[in-house]
Design a protein around this motif. Sequence first.
Motif, PDB file in Angstrom:
ATOM      1  N   ASN A 397       7.212   1.433  -6.203  1.00  0.00           N
ATOM      2  CA  ASN A 397       5.908   2.016  -5.887  1.00  0.00           C
ATOM      3  C   ASN A 397       4.959   1.897  -7.073  1.00  0.00           C
ATOM      4  OD1 ASN A 397       3.923   4.303  -5.925  1.00  0.00           O
ATOM      5  ND2 ASN A 397       4.790   4.779  -3.927  1.00  0.00           N
ATOM      6  N   LYS A 400       3.895  -1.771  -7.877  1.00  0.00           N
ATOM      7  CA  LYS A 400       2.902  -2.254  -6.909  1.00  0.00           C
ATOM      8  C   LYS A 400       1.510  -1.712  -7.225  1.00  0.00           C
ATOM      9  CE  LYS A 400       3.631  -3.945  -3.066  1.00  0.00           C
ATOM     10  NZ  LYS A 400       3.508  -5.306  -2.477  1.00  0.00           N
ATOM     11  N   LYS A 401       1.448  -0.465  -7.677  1.00  0.00           N
ATOM     12  CA  LYS A 401       0.156   0.151  -7.990  1.00  0.00           C
ATOM     13  C   LYS A 401      -0.397  -0.320  -9.339  1.00  0.00           C
ATOM     14  CE  LYS A 401       0.360   4.555  -5.447  1.00  0.00           C
ATOM     15  NZ  LYS A 401       1.720   4.772  -4.956  1.00  0.00           N
ATOM     16  N   ASP A 467       5.332  -0.737   4.032  1.00  0.00           N
ATOM     17  CA  ASP A 467       4.083  -0.875   3.277  1.00  0.00           C
ATOM     18  C   ASP A 467       3.442   0.478   3.025  1.00  0.00           C
ATOM     19  OD1 ASP A 467       4.399  -3.604   3.200  1.00  0.00           O
ATOM     20  OD2 ASP A 467       3.128  -3.991   4.951  1.00  0.00           O
ATOM     21  N   SER A 468       3.641   1.412   3.946  1.00  0.00           N
ATOM     22  CA  SER A 468       3.050   2.746   3.791  1.00  0.00           C
ATOM     23  C   SER A 468       3.585   3.476   2.558  1.00  0.00           C
ATOM     24  CB  SER A 468       3.311   3.594   5.039  1.00  0.00           C
ATOM     25  OG  SER A 468       4.709   3.740   5.266  1.00  0.00           O
ATOM     26  N   TYR A 470       4.060   2.288  -0.386  1.00  0.00           N
ATOM     27  CA  TYR A 470       3.324   1.887  -1.590  1.00  0.00           C
ATOM     28  C   TYR A 470       1.990   2.614  -1.723  1.00  0.00           C
ATOM     29  CZ  TYR A 470       6.772  -1.854  -1.323  1.00  0.00           C
ATOM     30  OH  TYR A 470       7.950  -2.565  -1.247  1.00  0.00           O
ATOM     31  N   GLU A 471       1.528   3.249  -0.645  1.00  0.00           N
ATOM     32  CA  GLU A 471       0.272   3.991  -0.691  1.00  0.00           C
ATOM     33  C   GLU A 471       0.496   5.468  -1.034  1.00  0.00           C
ATOM     34  OE1 GLU A 471      -1.372   3.383   3.152  1.00  0.00           O
ATOM     35  OE2 GLU A 471      -1.474   1.189   2.951  1.00  0.00           O
ATOM     36  N   GLN A 472       1.733   5.903  -1.031  1.00  0.00           N
ATOM     37  CA  GLN A 472       2.045   7.311  -1.278  1.00  0.00           C
ATOM     38  C   GLN A 472       2.303   7.578  -2.760  1.00  0.00           C
ATOM     39  OE1 GLN A 472       4.844   9.066   1.653  1.00  0.00           O
ATOM     40  NE2 GLN A 472       4.727   7.103   2.737  1.00  0.00           N
TER      41      GLN A 472
END
Length: 481
Positions: A397, A400-401, A467-468, A470-472
């Motif tokens: 995570n 990716k960010k 994919d969700s 990686y947004e958390q």
Amino acid sequence: MAVQYSGVRESKEGRVNDFGGSSVNAQEQFAGKCLKRADRSFAQGLQCQQINSMACLMSLEDSVFISHSPQGCVGCTIMAVDMFRVGQAHRGEKLIKNPRIIVTNLDQKSVVFGGEQKLRESVKKAVERYNPKLIFVYASCASGIIGDDIDSICQDLGDEYPDQTIIPIHCEGFKSKICASGFDAAFLAINKYILKKQKLPTVPNLINLFAPTTVSYADQKEMERMLKLIGAEVNYIPFYSSLEKIKRIPQAAASTSICKVFADEFMKTLEEDYYIPYSHTVMPIGIRNTDKWYRGIAKVIGKEKEVEEIIAKEHERIEPLVAKIRARLEGKRVFICGGTGRSFAAAALIDDFGMKLVGLETPTYDADAQVDVEYLNGIHKDFVIDIANMQPFEQVNLVKKLKPDAFIGVPEWAAKLGIPTTHVLDGKRPTMGYDGLLYLGNKIADQLSNPGFNKKLAEHVKLPYRDSWYEQDAFKYIIKG
């Protein structure tokens, strides 16, 4: 009178193994005694104590290693077995051997009726097949839960097989979430069953050099070269060691360890039981850390003047070469993931090359880590820190960010993101000392220059996360203490 260490690292105050956030916040909270132990409501890939207890001793000559566990537990030894085989090849062995591992294969029936008979049969087979000097019996979660008394069983079997030293090691996985406790369990057993607090005459200039299985032969030679330059005789243990070398431990004039967390607790025990002084500083990766490590052991044996002359010569030799590497790497952003010793050492190393630290994972945070973080915050101002025993879902995570230019660590999952990766637990190539930093620096630069393999890998392989995710928030599962 000193309190005897239990072998469980959480038993000592100020050790934290669950945190995520700003490195500056971590530093401030720890300094104010506000960085508390926490937990995770979800965990992935937690490393067990038994991995380190077995890997710690697996290359000892004339030994058998019995895992009193279900069959699957010995899967943890695969990396150590690989390192053992590679190490033999590097040391010129023509006939490459596997370590002698026996598993008692505890099953449902064993859980109900006990596994004592299986352990007795395994020891009997070990003696009949190999007639070893040493037999190590490793406890597991299963044997610990059902209450098999491996101490009494080993004592009884020792009477039956007097030519063997049978040593129980309590590395039940549930005892500690800090996997380095596994090292301590192995060393406590060595002290109790082999050294037995027997005082021996000190050999002047003999130094115990403790090294884990992930140290390459090239790194061993580099560390031995550096110590011999200050007049030391090196007792390199326990990797590729023997019972005879283990028995020399109490004769040393001093001790030091290549890995910061590998033998730190054992060296304290040696000082208490055998009055052997020790140096506990950093892992010798990068110029700053190699200097600090070298000065630490030189001070203990009274060679401070000599070591400064040697360091000056080494700097004169390597600094022009480091400058060339810096020209290739300066300004590149890095995420680092590894053990406590190597993560912080690698973070100090990248300063030699002018790189920027954006994120770091370390299994534990304590007073030693605080010193490193203070130093790193002074250079990089602030970065993300993930205090985690494994938990790759968090690091994926973050990577990716943060989108670093390079990843330094255990690279399997990071390579699948297409990022240039460099292995920090490379037991096959040099990474330490003055020569190791040149190799490691060039390796990082070469990966950045030629990232084709990882990019192609990313096109064809997908990590098992939605994919969700990686947004958390990467740290959403950490429950504050």
